[in-house]
Design a protein around this motif. Sequence first.
Motif, PDB file in Angstrom:
ATOM      1  N   UNK A  24       0.817  -1.215   0.000  1.00  0.00           N
ATOM      2  CA  UNK A  24       0.000   0.000   0.000  1.00  0.00           C
ATOM      3  C   UNK A  24       0.849   1.262   0.000  1.00  0.00           C
ATOM      4  N   UNK A  25       2.052   1.208   0.525  1.00  0.00           N
ATOM      5  CA  UNK A  25       2.942   2.372   0.434  1.00  0.00           C
ATOM      6  C   UNK A  25       3.418   2.613  -0.999  1.00  0.00           C
ATOM      7  N   UNK A  29      -1.779   6.197  -5.439  1.00  0.00           N
ATOM      8  CA  UNK A  29      -2.734   7.032  -4.699  1.00  0.00           C
ATOM      9  C   UNK A  29      -2.175   7.392  -3.324  1.00  0.00           C
ATOM     10  N   UNK A  30      -1.498   6.464  -2.673  1.00  0.00           N
ATOM     11  CA  UNK A  30      -0.874   6.719  -1.381  1.00  0.00           C
ATOM     12  C   UNK A  30       0.258   7.743  -1.536  1.00  0.00           C
ATOM     13  N   UNK A  38       9.706   8.945   0.693  1.00  0.00           N
ATOM     14  CA  UNK A  38       8.826   8.239   1.626  1.00  0.00           C
ATOM     15  C   UNK A  38       8.124   7.033   1.018  1.00  0.00           C
ATOM     16  N   UNK A  39       8.103   6.913  -0.280  1.00  0.00           N
ATOM     17  CA  UNK A  39       7.438   5.770  -0.911  1.00  0.00           C
ATOM     18  C   UNK A  39       8.425   4.762  -1.494  1.00  0.00           C
ATOM     19  N   UNK A  40       9.707   4.983  -1.279  1.00  0.00           N
ATOM     20  CA  UNK A  40      10.709   4.013  -1.708  1.00  0.00           C
ATOM     21  C   UNK A  40      10.674   2.799  -0.796  1.00  0.00           C
ATOM     22  N   UNK A  41      10.909   1.625  -1.344  1.00  0.00           N
ATOM     23  CA  UNK A  41      10.822   0.373  -0.588  1.00  0.00           C
ATOM     24  C   UNK A  41      11.767   0.365   0.617  1.00  0.00           C
ATOM     25  N   UNK A  98      -4.503   4.720   6.053  1.00  0.00           N
ATOM     26  CA  UNK A  98      -5.173   3.522   5.564  1.00  0.00           C
ATOM     27  C   UNK A  98      -4.708   3.264   4.140  1.00  0.00           C
ATOM     28  N   UNK A  99      -4.695   1.998   3.767  1.00  0.00           N
ATOM     29  CA  UNK A  99      -4.400   1.659   2.381  1.00  0.00           C
ATOM     30  C   UNK A  99      -5.448   2.340   1.508  1.00  0.00           C
TER      31      UNK A  99
END
Length: 189
Positions: A24-25, A29-30, A38-41, A98-99
């Motif tokens: 979900x990260x 949309x997230x 902040x969205x890197x694995x 939330x996802x």
Amino acid sequence: MEIITKRFVLREFTEKDEPAFLTYHGDPRYAEFCSPEEVEADYTTELLRQFIQWAHEQPRRNYQLAVIRLENPKELLGCCGLRTEGYDADIAELGIELAPQYWGRYRYAIEVASAMLKFGFGELGLQEVRGVTISANTRVTRLAHRYGFVAVSSCPGSDWMHTRGWNQTQWQLTREKWESMLTQIRVKQ
């Protein structure tokens, strides 16, 4: 540690939560309200490790809990937290995510927020709960208003926010305001 609501278990994270947390990260949309890093694995994996570490702090200053459905304890819906690190002992920052597939559905965020505020003002004895959001995140703004949070400041935020024309909004809810709202709800019932 667990907090049980009508539909959810708010519980400590485990390493088994990592695949769903990463999924979900990684959802575009997230990512809309996050900085690119902040969205890197790697960032997300490190964040989950930090949440797991917080469960072992003594004394405990930060609570970041997985949101799981009672009826399906293997499905991660998101997370929520109260973090006192960087604040006086009786102040915490509330965070709920939330996802994306659960955004705006079935009052999930309302139920989770209610449980966390009850925990914070009750068991933790907080005097104030704060929140930090991006001005463009209208879902969070509606949730903050629902619980009586007041916007106390707005600042430009990071460069990536500024580039998009967004600000960072800081919210505040005092124990007094929370208790007043609970009293009003009881009177209406």
